[in-house]
Design a protein around this motif. Sequence first.
Motif, PDB file in Angstrom:
ATOM      1  N   ASP A  62       0.818  -1.215   0.000  1.00 49.94           N
ATOM      2  CA  ASP A  62       0.000   0.000   0.000  1.00 49.94           C
ATOM      3  C   ASP A  62       0.853   1.266   0.000  1.00 49.94           C
ATOM      4  O   ASP A  62       0.555   2.221  -0.718  1.00 49.94           O
ATOM      5  CB  ASP A  62      -0.990   0.010   1.166  1.00 49.94           C
ATOM      6  CG  ASP A  62      -0.325  -0.109   2.520  1.00 49.94           C
ATOM      7  OD1 ASP A  62       0.766  -0.709   2.625  1.00 49.94           O
ATOM      8  OD2 ASP A  62      -0.910   0.393   3.504  1.00 49.94           O
ATOM      9  N   ALA A  83      -1.131  -6.683  -5.649  1.00 51.63           N
ATOM     10  CA  ALA A  83      -0.538  -6.831  -4.322  1.00 51.63           C
ATOM     11  C   ALA A  83      -0.766  -8.243  -3.800  1.00 51.63           C
ATOM     12  O   ALA A  83      -1.812  -8.841  -4.026  1.00 51.63           O
ATOM     13  CB  ALA A  83      -1.145  -5.819  -3.360  1.00 51.63           C
ATOM     14  N   THR A  85      -0.839 -10.625  -0.282  1.00 46.36           N
ATOM     15  CA  THR A  85      -1.028 -10.496   1.160  1.00 46.36           C
ATOM     16  C   THR A  85      -1.390 -11.841   1.763  1.00 46.36           C
ATOM     17  O   THR A  85      -1.879 -12.730   1.068  1.00 46.36           O
ATOM     18  CB  THR A  85      -2.117  -9.456   1.496  1.00 46.36           C
ATOM     19  OG1 THR A  85      -2.196  -9.277   2.906  1.00 46.36           O
ATOM     20  CG2 THR A  85      -3.472  -9.882   0.966  1.00 46.36           C
ATOM     21  N   VAL A  88      -6.854 -10.761   4.046  1.00 40.59           N
ATOM     22  CA  VAL A  88      -7.574  -9.581   3.579  1.00 40.59           C
ATOM     23  C   VAL A  88      -8.544  -9.177   4.680  1.00 40.59           C
ATOM     24  O   VAL A  88      -9.447  -9.924   5.028  1.00 40.59           O
ATOM     25  CB  VAL A  88      -8.355  -9.870   2.274  1.00 40.59           C
ATOM     26  CG1 VAL A  88      -9.159  -8.648   1.857  1.00 40.59           C
ATOM     27  CG2 VAL A  88      -7.408 -10.283   1.165  1.00 40.59           C
ATOM     28  N   THR A  92      -6.772  -3.834   5.291  1.00 45.27           N
ATOM     29  CA  THR A  92      -6.002  -4.142   4.079  1.00 45.27           C
ATOM     30  C   THR A  92      -6.747  -3.677   2.842  1.00 45.27           C
ATOM     31  O   THR A  92      -6.171  -3.078   1.942  1.00 45.27           O
ATOM     32  CB  THR A  92      -5.760  -5.660   3.971  1.00 45.27           C
ATOM     33  OG1 THR A  92      -5.172  -6.121   5.175  1.00 45.27           O
ATOM     34  CG2 THR A  92      -4.858  -5.995   2.804  1.00 45.27           C
ATOM     35  N   ARG A  93      -8.028  -3.969   2.812  1.00 41.31           N
ATOM     36  CA  ARG A  93      -8.848  -3.608   1.648  1.00 41.31           C
ATOM     37  C   ARG A  93      -8.921  -2.101   1.464  1.00 41.31           C
ATOM     38  O   ARG A  93      -8.737  -1.587   0.355  1.00 41.31           O
ATOM     39  CB  ARG A  93     -10.239  -4.187   1.821  1.00 41.31           C
ATOM     40  CG  ARG A  93     -11.102  -3.953   0.650  1.00 41.31           C
ATOM     41  CD  ARG A  93     -12.361  -4.730   0.823  1.00 41.31           C
ATOM     42  NE  ARG A  93     -13.425  -3.981   0.216  1.00 41.31           N
ATOM     43  CZ  ARG A  93     -14.678  -4.162   0.445  1.00 41.31           C
ATOM     44  NH1 ARG A  93     -15.052  -5.063   1.291  1.00 41.31           N
ATOM     45  NH2 ARG A  93     -15.571  -3.446  -0.173  1.00 41.31           N
ATOM     46  N   ALA A  96      -5.615  -0.838   0.234  1.00 43.47           N
ATOM     47  CA  ALA A  96      -5.397  -1.177  -1.181  1.00 43.47           C
ATOM     48  C   ALA A  96      -6.168  -0.239  -2.100  1.00 43.47           C
ATOM     49  O   ALA A  96      -5.629   0.260  -3.093  1.00 43.47           O
ATOM     50  CB  ALA A  96      -5.799  -2.626  -1.440  1.00 43.47           C
ATOM     51  N   VAL A 104      -5.730  -7.612  -5.430  1.00 41.58           N
ATOM     52  CA  VAL A 104      -5.067  -8.213  -4.275  1.00 41.58           C
ATOM     53  C   VAL A 104      -5.212  -9.728  -4.390  1.00 41.58           C
ATOM     54  O   VAL A 104      -6.304 -10.234  -4.628  1.00 41.58           O
ATOM     55  CB  VAL A 104      -5.680  -7.717  -2.950  1.00 41.58           C
ATOM     56  CG1 VAL A 104      -5.042  -8.420  -1.765  1.00 41.58           C
ATOM     57  CG2 VAL A 104      -5.535  -6.210  -2.819  1.00 41.58           C
TER      58      VAL A 104
END
Length: 171
Positions: A62, A83, A85, A88, A92-93, A96, A104
């Motif tokens: 990010d 990305a 990861t 999630v 995180t969402r 992003a 993602v």
Amino acid sequence: MKVVAVLAANPALSSILTMVLAGCPSLRVRLFESRAALTTYMRLAPVDVVVADFDCDDAPADQLAAALRQDEHLHRRDFSIIALTRTVTDTTRNAAVSAGIDEVIVKPMSPRYLLERVLARTRRQDHPVRSAAYHGPERRHRLTLPPAGIYARKSDNVIPLFGRPRQHELH
């Protein structure tokens, strides 16, 4: 030929991803060990897709995406960012989406799946969104998403050879 830049959390993952992506004749893959090296390269040469990792100590996906989207000195600004990861979450969402990450992917994943997603992104770039104000994913300001739950893998990708033991065998 499309250029893919890879900056993953550890050298082993970077090598595997680079090897699989480089196996595609339409892709030229560049492996980077730091955010500074990637940024310098992108100021000198065009990149079509950036593969970044949220687990990268030097440059979480990010933060890297936000810095790249705001950098006006890049050779090309209409690139996609994928990305990687482990989980999630809402955090995180939101990170992003606000940083301009296009996609993602949850780890562990098959490197071939990443190849599919990179190729899909490069095909999408052949029909780009035409706008002088473009600064991130083509879905920005168009799609309202429901709140994300927490998604994480509960196990590894190993399938037991002889199945799972029955309950009476455990005692």
